[in-house]
Design a protein around this motif. Structure first.
Motif, PDB file in Angstrom:
ATOM      1  N   THR A 100       0.554  -0.938  -0.065  1.00 45.94           N
ATOM      2  CA  THR A 100       0.009  -0.003   0.022  1.00 45.94           C
ATOM      3  C   THR A 100       0.861   1.199   0.070  1.00 45.94           C
ATOM      4  N   ALA A 103       2.870   1.485  -3.066  1.00 44.26           N
ATOM      5  CA  ALA A 103       1.550   2.329  -4.448  1.00 44.26           C
ATOM      6  C   ALA A 103       1.461   3.813  -4.150  1.00 44.26           C
ATOM      7  N   HIS A 104       1.423   3.564  -3.006  1.00 43.39           N
ATOM      8  CA  HIS A 104       1.073   5.635  -2.991  1.00 43.39           C
ATOM      9  C   HIS A 104       2.199   6.451  -3.641  1.00 43.39           C
ATOM     10  N   SER A 107       2.311   6.297  -6.916  1.00 42.36           N
ATOM     11  CA  SER A 107       1.362   7.819  -7.119  1.00 42.36           C
ATOM     12  C   SER A 107       1.741   8.941  -7.697  1.00 42.36           C
ATOM     13  N   LEU A 158      -0.125  -4.085  -9.936  1.00 46.42           N
ATOM     14  CA  LEU A 158      -0.395  -3.121  -9.309  1.00 46.42           C
ATOM     15  C   LEU A 158       0.429  -1.334  -9.632  1.00 46.42           C
ATOM     16  N   HIS A 161      -1.859  -0.371 -12.462  1.00 50.02           N
ATOM     17  CA  HIS A 161      -2.881   0.114 -11.015  1.00 50.02           C
ATOM     18  C   HIS A 161      -3.133   2.178 -11.806  1.00 50.02           C
ATOM     19  N   VAL A 162      -1.473   1.249 -11.207  1.00 48.80           N
ATOM     20  CA  VAL A 162      -0.919   3.208  -9.737  1.00 48.80           C
ATOM     21  C   VAL A 162      -1.126   3.888 -11.431  1.00 48.80           C
ATOM     22  N   LEU A 214      -7.886   5.211  -6.514  1.00 48.38           N
ATOM     23  CA  LEU A 214      -6.195   4.985  -6.545  1.00 48.38           C
ATOM     24  C   LEU A 214      -7.089   3.681  -5.677  1.00 48.38           C
ATOM     25  N   ASP A 215      -7.651   3.631  -4.276  1.00 46.98           N
ATOM     26  CA  ASP A 215      -7.650   2.854  -3.041  1.00 46.98           C
ATOM     27  C   ASP A 215      -8.342   2.173  -3.782  1.00 46.98           C
ATOM     28  N   LEU A 218      -6.582  -0.890  -5.083  1.00 48.89           N
ATOM     29  CA  LEU A 218      -5.349  -1.023  -4.753  1.00 48.89           C
ATOM     30  C   LEU A 218      -6.185  -2.558  -3.686  1.00 48.89           C
ATOM     31  N   GLU A 219      -7.133  -1.944  -3.195  1.00 48.08           N
ATOM     32  CA  GLU A 219      -7.010  -2.581  -2.080  1.00 48.08           C
ATOM     33  C   GLU A 219      -8.096  -4.272  -2.952  1.00 48.08           C
TER      34      GLU A 219
END
Length: 236
Positions: A100, A103-104, A107, A158, A161-162, A214-215, A218-219
């Motif tokens: 997590t 990924a942030h 981003s 991952l 997605h970002v 995004l979240d 990601l989840e």
């Protein structure tokens, strides 16, 4: 490897060859890369050229060629300069928390330098910093029953997605831009035609929170990985 690939590996992984002709070197790869990043941040990747970067450094274009063979190599150096190091794992954090944070941070890198989306596509030689990002994500999944290819694929999933969310954000443009105004016009259109698109209208009118694409994505990806890990390790 071909000559072009060898040049790329040498520039990214070093040590770079010193110019053999001309006056004593007055430039460095770091200065050249930083100047390229400055141009790309201000005007986009398409605006980057050897001529423009040389002008920003008060050198001639031919001077740059003594250090960097061409634009492809320049962009590779710019990526290495812009991405920064991946986040270090927090003590006690499990694989999900690590990914997590990863990924942030990725981003945020795309937010700071939107041109990275264009510069990090297609077959290419990764530099030490970029490879460190992949290493961090794959390492977070070590020891959880996944194969090597599965851990690599998880990292790619991952990152994809970002990248997708970052691409949408860039296309939307900043507040007040023509792109943002076009998107803002969608709401009134949907409300006017709510009888034809009731599900979309209801979803857009829902006051519970704001868009968290995004979240949310990601989840869901991490939920899927958790289910796979549970099956592989026979956890309840």
């Amino acid at each position: 490897m071909g000559e072009a690939a060898n040049d790329m590996v040498r520039l990214l992984w070093g040590p770079p060859a010193k110019p053999t002709r001309g006056p004593k070197p007055a430039l460095s790869l770091e200065r050249i890369a930083s100047a390229g990043v400055e141009v790309a941040d201000a005007e986009g990747l398409a605006a980057v050229s050897m001529q423009k970067v040389a002008g920003l450094l008060d050198f001639t274009k031919m001077s740059l060629y003594r250090y960097v063979p061409g634009k492809a190599e320049l962009v590779a150096l710019m990526v290495e300069s812009a991405v920064d190091a991946p986040p270090a794992p927090t003590e006690g954090a499990d694989w999900r928390e690590q990914l997590t944070a990863w990924a942030h941070h990725l981003s945020e890198a795309f937010d700071r330098h939107p041109w990275l989306l264009d510069a990090t596509v297609g077959p290419r030689v990764l530099g030490p910093r970029e490879l460190a990002w992949l290493e961090r994500a794959v390492a977070a999944l070590d020891g959880h029953g996944l194969t090597g290819p599965e851990r690599m694929d998880a990292a790619v999933l991952l990152a994809g997605h970002v990248r997708g969310i970052a691409g949408q954000s860039r296309a939307a443009g900043p507040a007040g831009s023509p792109e943002a105004e076009l998107l803002a016009a969608l709401g009134p259109v949907v409300r006017t035609h709510a009888d034809r698109f009731p599900a979309v209208a209801a979803a857009m009118a829902d006051p519970n929170g704001r868009d968290q694409a995004l979240d949310f994505g990601l989840e869901r990806i991490l939920d899927g990985l958790a289910a796979l890990i549970a099956r592989r390790t026979q956890q309840p």
